[in-house]
Write a protein that holds these residues in place. Structure first.
Motif, mmCIF file in Angstrom:
data_model
loop_
_atom_site.group_PDB
_atom_site.id
_atom_site.type_symbol
_atom_site.label_atom_id
_atom_site.label_comp_id
_atom_site.label_asym_id
_atom_site.label_seq_id
_atom_site.Cartn_x
_atom_site.Cartn_y
_atom_site.Cartn_z
ATOM 1 N N GLY A 31 3.552 -3.495 -11.415
ATOM 2 C CA GLY A 31 2.908 -4.503 -10.584
ATOM 3 C C GLY A 31 3.773 -4.899 -9.408
ATOM 4 N N HIS A 32 3.363 -5.969 -8.741
ATOM 5 C CA HIS A 32 4.069 -6.478 -7.571
ATOM 6 C C HIS A 32 5.158 -7.448 -8.025
ATOM 7 C CE1 HIS A 32 4.675 -8.652 -3.752
ATOM 8 N NE2 HIS A 32 4.289 -7.509 -3.216
ATOM 9 N N VAL A 33 6.343 -7.296 -7.502
ATOM 10 C CA VAL A 33 7.486 -8.117 -7.920
ATOM 11 C C VAL A 33 7.250 -9.580 -7.566
ATOM 12 C CG1 VAL A 33 9.951 -8.542 -7.567
ATOM 13 C CG2 VAL A 33 9.094 -6.205 -7.692
ATOM 14 N N ASP A 34 7.502 -10.442 -8.544
ATOM 15 C CA ASP A 34 7.429 -11.889 -8.359
ATOM 16 C C ASP A 34 8.842 -12.432 -8.562
ATOM 17 O OD1 ASP A 34 7.137 -14.633 -8.523
ATOM 18 O OD2 ASP A 34 5.304 -14.549 -9.720
ATOM 19 N N PRO A 35 9.629 -12.601 -7.459
ATOM 20 C CA PRO A 35 11.035 -13.004 -7.607
ATOM 21 C C PRO A 35 11.226 -14.315 -8.363
ATOM 22 C CG PRO A 35 10.589 -12.309 -5.361
ATOM 23 C CD PRO A 35 9.262 -12.396 -6.064
ATOM 24 N N ALA A 36 10.340 -15.294 -8.154
ATOM 25 C CA ALA A 36 10.492 -16.581 -8.845
ATOM 26 C C ALA A 36 10.322 -16.395 -10.353
ATOM 27 C CB ALA A 36 9.483 -17.592 -8.307
ATOM 28 N N ALA A 37 9.308 -15.627 -10.768
ATOM 29 C CA ALA A 37 9.093 -15.388 -12.197
ATOM 30 C C ALA A 37 10.223 -14.546 -12.786
ATOM 31 C CB ALA A 37 7.747 -14.701 -12.413
ATOM 32 N N ALA A 38 10.764 -13.630 -11.994
ATOM 33 C CA ALA A 38 11.864 -12.786 -12.477
ATOM 34 C C ALA A 38 13.122 -13.599 -12.751
ATOM 35 C CB ALA A 38 12.151 -11.675 -11.474
ATOM 36 N N MET A 39 13.296 -14.729 -12.054
ATOM 37 C CA MET A 39 14.459 -15.584 -12.289
ATOM 38 C C MET A 39 14.342 -16.365 -13.601
ATOM 39 S SD MET A 39 16.591 -15.043 -9.904
ATOM 40 C CE MET A 39 17.695 -16.415 -10.086
ATOM 41 N N ASP A 40 13.112 -16.504 -14.110
ATOM 42 C CA ASP A 40 12.876 -17.237 -15.354
ATOM 43 C C ASP A 40 11.818 -16.483 -16.161
ATOM 44 O OD1 ASP A 40 12.714 -19.189 -17.346
ATOM 45 O OD2 ASP A 40 11.355 -20.452 -16.182
ATOM 46 N N PRO A 41 12.199 -15.312 -16.742
ATOM 47 C CA PRO A 41 11.193 -14.448 -17.367
ATOM 48 C C PRO A 41 10.749 -14.854 -18.774
ATOM 49 C CG PRO A 41 13.344 -13.437 -17.525
ATOM 50 C CD PRO A 41 13.517 -14.702 -16.723
ATOM 51 N N GLY A 42 11.493 -15.722 -19.439
ATOM 52 C CA GLY A 42 11.136 -16.114 -20.807
ATOM 53 C C GLY A 42 11.711 -15.172 -21.846
ATOM 54 N N LEU A 43 11.263 -13.926 -21.813
ATOM 55 C CA LEU A 43 11.776 -12.889 -22.711
ATOM 56 C C LEU A 43 12.251 -11.707 -21.882
ATOM 57 C CD1 LEU A 43 8.897 -12.718 -25.389
ATOM 58 C CD2 LEU A 43 11.022 -14.045 -25.514
ATOM 59 N N VAL A 44 13.280 -11.020 -22.372
ATOM 60 C CA VAL A 44 13.737 -9.798 -21.711
ATOM 61 C C VAL A 44 13.927 -8.698 -22.753
ATOM 62 C CG1 VAL A 44 14.854 -10.943 -19.759
ATOM 63 C CG2 VAL A 44 16.184 -10.469 -21.820
ATOM 64 N N TYR A 45 13.756 -7.477 -22.295
ATOM 65 C CA TYR A 45 14.091 -6.299 -23.090
ATOM 66 C C TYR A 45 15.519 -5.942 -22.679
ATOM 67 C CZ TYR A 45 9.140 -5.897 -24.240
ATOM 68 O OH TYR A 45 7.882 -6.133 -24.708
ATOM 69 N N ASP A 46 16.470 -6.452 -23.419
ATOM 70 C CA ASP A 46 17.878 -6.438 -23.036
ATOM 71 C C ASP A 46 18.531 -5.101 -23.364
ATOM 72 O OD1 ASP A 46 20.184 -7.485 -22.028
ATOM 73 O OD2 ASP A 46 20.715 -8.594 -23.836
ATOM 74 N N LEU A 47 18.723 -4.268 -22.350
ATOM 75 C CA LEU A 47 19.323 -2.941 -22.518
ATOM 76 C C LEU A 47 20.781 -2.945 -22.101
ATOM 77 C CD1 LEU A 47 16.497 -0.682 -21.134
ATOM 78 C CD2 LEU A 47 17.615 -0.353 -23.311
ATOM 79 N N SER A 48 21.583 -2.205 -22.832
ATOM 80 C CA SER A 48 22.990 -2.035 -22.467
ATOM 81 C C SER A 48 23.279 -0.541 -22.360
ATOM 82 C CB SER A 48 23.892 -2.654 -23.544
ATOM 83 O OG SER A 48 23.841 -1.869 -24.720
ATOM 84 N N PRO A 49 24.406 -0.158 -21.754
ATOM 85 C CA PRO A 49 24.757 1.270 -21.721
ATOM 86 C C PRO A 49 24.781 1.886 -23.118
ATOM 87 C CG PRO A 49 26.154 0.050 -20.230
ATOM 88 C CD PRO A 49 25.345 -0.966 -20.992
ATOM 89 N N ARG A 50 25.178 1.106 -24.119
ATOM 90 C CA ARG A 50 25.222 1.623 -25.496
ATOM 91 C C ARG A 50 23.829 2.051 -25.961
ATOM 92 N NH1 ARG A 50 28.776 4.173 -28.081
ATOM 93 N NH2 ARG A 50 28.623 4.004 -30.303
ATOM 94 N N ASP A 51 22.782 1.328 -25.530
ATOM 95 C CA ASP A 51 21.419 1.707 -25.911
ATOM 96 C C ASP A 51 21.064 3.084 -25.374
ATOM 97 O OD1 ASP A 51 20.477 -0.687 -27.351
ATOM 98 O OD2 ASP A 51 20.747 -1.686 -25.419
ATOM 99 N N TYR A 52 21.494 3.386 -24.151
ATOM 100 C CA TYR A 52 21.209 4.705 -23.579
ATOM 101 C C TYR A 52 21.967 5.794 -24.322
ATOM 102 C CZ TYR A 52 18.728 2.432 -19.793
ATOM 103 O OH TYR A 52 17.819 1.707 -19.076
#
Length: 197
Positions: A31-52
């Motif tokens: 979709g279209h990026v919403d910078p304000a919502a991205a600053m306060d997303p609620g939940l994140v799919y938290d990836l680290s280099p270890r996951d890759y």
């Protein structure tokens, strides 16, 4: 990705510039990026280099040396145990599936984990828009967080309901709507490719 929007300022689906029809995820992505919502997303799919690294190990790369070529740290080793059953279970906020009549089963289960970066006590309920030809169920249907940075897992069951596809691809969405502790809506696009059906 999870806070992007797919409707324009008239609340109509964003159009594909080439066809002037409603854009699908192939044209629009998440979709279209919403910078304000991205600053306060609620939940994140938290990836680290270890996951890759876990993904590459799950894909059976022949040696840790191959993986080390992709990383700054050349002392990489595959873990003895991993949360990943399949590489497709990486903590990524979208779902892409490939169904056909010969190789892929008509039932696929994917696992995900989300991290609460919103209100300390918050509850999210799942909402599913199923692609045509697909039945989707999510367990659990509600995620209840009691602290910040808490991680919770869920499973998504994708069941094909057709034996012959009329389209090459169908799309849908899985979203987590905050029902306590905020107004966040955390969206994940779903794309199903149908080949040989």
């Amino acid at each position: 990705m999870t806070s992007a929007y797919v409707r324009d300022n008239k609340n109509q689906p964003i159009k594909d510039v080439w066809t002037l029809e409603a854009a699908d995820p192939f044209a629009l992505g998440a979709g279209h990026v919403d910078p304000a919502a991205a600053m306060d997303p609620g939940l994140v799919y938290d990836l680290s280099p270890r996951d890759y690294i876990h993904v590459l190990c799950t894909l059976n790369y022949a040696a840790a040396k191959q993986i080390a070529l992709l990383m700054d740290n050349h002392k990489i080793s595959c873990p003895r145990s991993s949360n990943l059953v399949y590489a497709a279970d990486i903590k990524y906020p979208s779902f892409s599936l490939h169904f056909n009549s010969t190789r892929i089963p008509k039932l696929v289960v994917r696992r995900r984990e989300v991290t609460n970066v919103g209100a300390t006590r918050s509850t999210y309920r799942v909402h599913v828009e199923e692609p045509s030809g697909m039945k989707i169920s999510v367990q659990p249907e509600t995620l209840e967080f009691t602290k910040k940075n808490q991680k919770l897992k869920f499973r998504v069951r994708f069941q094909s309901t057709i034996t012959k596809a009329n389209e090459d691809a169908t799309t849908g969405e899985i979203s987590w709507k905050c029902i306590r502790g905020g107004t966040h809506v955390v969206c994940s696009p779903v794309v199903v490719l149908w080949r040989g059906l």
